[in-house]
Design a protein around this motif. Structure first.
Motif, PDB file in Angstrom:
ATOM      1  N   PHE A  35       0.823  -1.208   0.000  1.00 42.64           N
ATOM      2  CA  PHE A  35       0.000   0.000   0.000  1.00 42.64           C
ATOM      3  C   PHE A  35       0.858   1.260   0.000  1.00 42.64           C
ATOM      4  N   ASN A  36       0.330   2.307  -0.644  1.00 45.76           N
ATOM      5  CA  ASN A  36       0.730   3.677  -0.373  1.00 45.76           C
ATOM      6  C   ASN A  36      -0.270   4.213   0.640  1.00 45.76           C
ATOM      7  N   SER A  37       0.185   5.050   1.559  1.00 43.74           N
ATOM      8  CA  SER A  37      -0.749   5.551   2.564  1.00 43.74           C
ATOM      9  C   SER A  37      -0.496   7.021   2.863  1.00 43.74           C
ATOM     10  N   VAL A  38      -1.561   7.727   3.219  1.00 43.88           N
ATOM     11  CA  VAL A  38      -1.471   9.124   3.630  1.00 43.88           C
ATOM     12  C   VAL A  38      -2.527   9.373   4.699  1.00 43.88           C
ATOM     13  N   GLN A  39      -2.273  10.366   5.550  1.00 38.44           N
ATOM     14  CA  GLN A  39      -3.292  10.832   6.486  1.00 38.44           C
ATOM     15  C   GLN A  39      -3.846  12.151   5.972  1.00 38.44           C
ATOM     16  N   VAL A  40      -5.158  12.321   6.086  1.00 34.87           N
ATOM     17  CA  VAL A  40      -5.796  13.533   5.564  1.00 34.87           C
ATOM     18  C   VAL A  40      -6.567  14.211   6.697  1.00 34.87           C
ATOM     19  N   PRO A  41      -6.078  15.349   7.172  1.00 35.46           N
ATOM     20  CA  PRO A  41      -6.716  16.034   8.299  1.00 35.46           C
ATOM     21  C   PRO A  41      -7.923  16.888   7.922  1.00 35.46           C
ATOM     22  N   ASP A  42      -8.045  17.256   6.620  1.00 36.25           N
ATOM     23  CA  ASP A  42      -9.130  18.150   6.248  1.00 36.25           C
ATOM     24  C   ASP A  42      -9.499  17.934   4.785  1.00 36.25           C
ATOM     25  N   HIS A  77      -6.575  16.781  -2.468  1.00 38.48           N
ATOM     26  CA  HIS A  77      -5.241  16.827  -3.061  1.00 38.48           C
ATOM     27  C   HIS A  77      -4.817  15.439  -3.547  1.00 38.48           C
ATOM     28  N   HIS A  78      -5.353  14.388  -2.901  1.00 35.98           N
ATOM     29  CA  HIS A  78      -4.963  13.015  -3.223  1.00 35.98           C
ATOM     30  C   HIS A  78      -5.976  12.291  -4.119  1.00 35.98           C
ATOM     31  N   LEU A  79      -7.003  12.993  -4.581  1.00 37.42           N
ATOM     32  CA  LEU A  79      -8.040  12.321  -5.362  1.00 37.42           C
ATOM     33  C   LEU A  79      -7.513  11.830  -6.706  1.00 37.42           C
ATOM     34  N   SER A  80      -6.744  12.662  -7.370  1.00 39.68           N
ATOM     35  CA  SER A  80      -6.236  12.288  -8.697  1.00 39.68           C
ATOM     36  C   SER A  80      -4.912  11.534  -8.555  1.00 39.68           C
ATOM     37  N   MET A  81      -4.354  11.180  -9.693  1.00 37.84           N
ATOM     38  CA  MET A  81      -3.089  10.447  -9.684  1.00 37.84           C
ATOM     39  C   MET A  81      -1.985  11.301  -9.079  1.00 37.84           C
ATOM     40  N   GLY A  82      -1.119  10.678  -8.313  1.00 39.93           N
ATOM     41  CA  GLY A  82      -0.032  11.391  -7.658  1.00 39.93           C
ATOM     42  C   GLY A  82       0.670  10.477  -6.686  1.00 39.93           C
ATOM     43  N   GLN A  83       0.902  10.961  -5.473  1.00 40.35           N
ATOM     44  CA  GLN A  83       1.607  10.188  -4.460  1.00 40.35           C
ATOM     45  C   GLN A  83       0.831   8.934  -4.053  1.00 40.35           C
ATOM     46  N   LEU A  84      -0.492   9.071  -3.925  1.00 37.78           N
ATOM     47  CA  LEU A  84      -1.291   7.957  -3.410  1.00 37.78           C
ATOM     48  C   LEU A  84      -1.760   7.025  -4.518  1.00 37.78           C
ATOM     49  N   PHE A  85      -2.342   7.589  -5.559  1.00 37.99           N
ATOM     50  CA  PHE A  85      -2.906   6.778  -6.642  1.00 37.99           C
ATOM     51  C   PHE A  85      -2.000   6.837  -7.869  1.00 37.99           C
ATOM     52  N   LEU A  86      -1.584   5.683  -8.339  1.00 34.91           N
ATOM     53  CA  LEU A  86      -0.752   5.610  -9.534  1.00 34.91           C
ATOM     54  C   LEU A  86      -1.569   5.239 -10.769  1.00 34.91           C
TER      55      LEU A  86
END
Length: 277
Positions: free
Chosen positions: A99-106, A112-121
């Motif tokens: 998994f790639n993982s991130v925490q999202v506080p707001d 910011h993570h919805l599209s392709m980038g750090q989280l979704f390839l």
């Protein structure tokens, strides 16, 4: 704060259709403050053969209303509560590269993570649908071919002419799988077809199977459903031998020496008009 008040809820969403889940999470982050909803973490597996998206919602001391609201939003977004998965297991798999993982506080951080980038390839399903088309084959409303067993040869001779003209067909020999219930398959074929062609021979009129198929389509018509009824009447069958609801509709009376291509040529205009082909 008593650590016994801490609760984790792990949800699995659709990696290929992420927006509904993100909309639900955005509402949660807007409504519930960090003192109760202490963690919102996303875990994405970007393996194209097994894409996964999981969300961990960690609560510190939530109210009953907050938990109810969270469950309602997540369920409505199509997410599934995974009671068989733990946060510890997800973290372990993340360290091993699953998994790639991130925490999202707001909300801002979330989108910011919805599209392709750090989280979704991998892009979402809509990206592929727009470019390549992903509609399943064989889902067009078919034309049900109702016939007696002795008449299968002429029906099978007509089939290639009808399909060449763009008509999807339901034919028992091809649409019923080995081991499948014949009765259920025929009932499903009747209910899911947009039109029917009755191949009416003397054998057809003597067949209880064919009578049941006619009753099934007549029931649909009487209930107000839109079904195109086409009848091909063999040369040795007289008008007054036909069921009343067939007599009341224009039918194709076959001449002596009829051909499969001739049958198709006669029926195709009506089929094309009905289905808008």
């Amino acid at each position: 704060m008593d650590s016994s008040d801490h609760r984790d809820f792990i949800w699995q969403g659709d990696y290929g259709e992420r927006e509904p889940l993100f909309e639900a999470l955005a509402k949660l982050l807007d409504r519930q403050n960090a003192y109760e909803l202490g963690m919102c973490a996303l875990f994405a597996n970007n393996n194209p053969y097994n894409p996964e998206l999981l969300v961990v919602l960690g609560y510190e001391a939530p109210s009953t209303e907050q938990i109810t609201d969270m469950k309602s939003l997540m369920t409505d977004a199509g997410a599934r509560l995974r009671t068989d998965v733990t946060l510890k297991r997800l973290i372990n798999l993340t360290t091993r590269g699953r998994f790639n993982s991130v925490q999202v506080p707001d909300r801002q951080s979330l989108y910011h993570h919805l599209s392709m980038g750090q989280l979704f390839l991998l892009p979402d399903r809509k990206h592929f649908a727009d470019r390549f088309g992903v509609e399943p084959l064989g889902k067009a409303l078919p034309v049900f071919l109702s016939h007696s067993t002795p008449d299968k040869q002429i029906v099978e001779d007509v089939i290639p002419y009808l399909t060449r003209a763009g008509t999807a067909l339901w034919y028992d020999k091809l649409n019923i799988e080995y081991g499948q219930s014949i009765v259920k398959a025929v009932q499903d074929g009747i209910s899911e077809s947009g039109a029917v062609i009755f191949f009416i021979s003397r054998e057809f009129l003597a067949s209880s199977w064919c009578e049941n198929e006619m009753d099934g389509f007549l029931t649909r018509v009487c209930s107000g459903q839109k079904v195109l009824i086409l009848s091909v009447v063999f040369p040795d069958v007289e008008h007054d031998e036909l069921p009343m609801f067939i007599q009341q509709r224009k039918y194709l009376k076959l001449p002596i020496g009829y051909s499969a291509s001739g049958i198709s040529n006669e029926l195709n205009p009506a089929i094309r008009s009905w289905f808008g082909l």
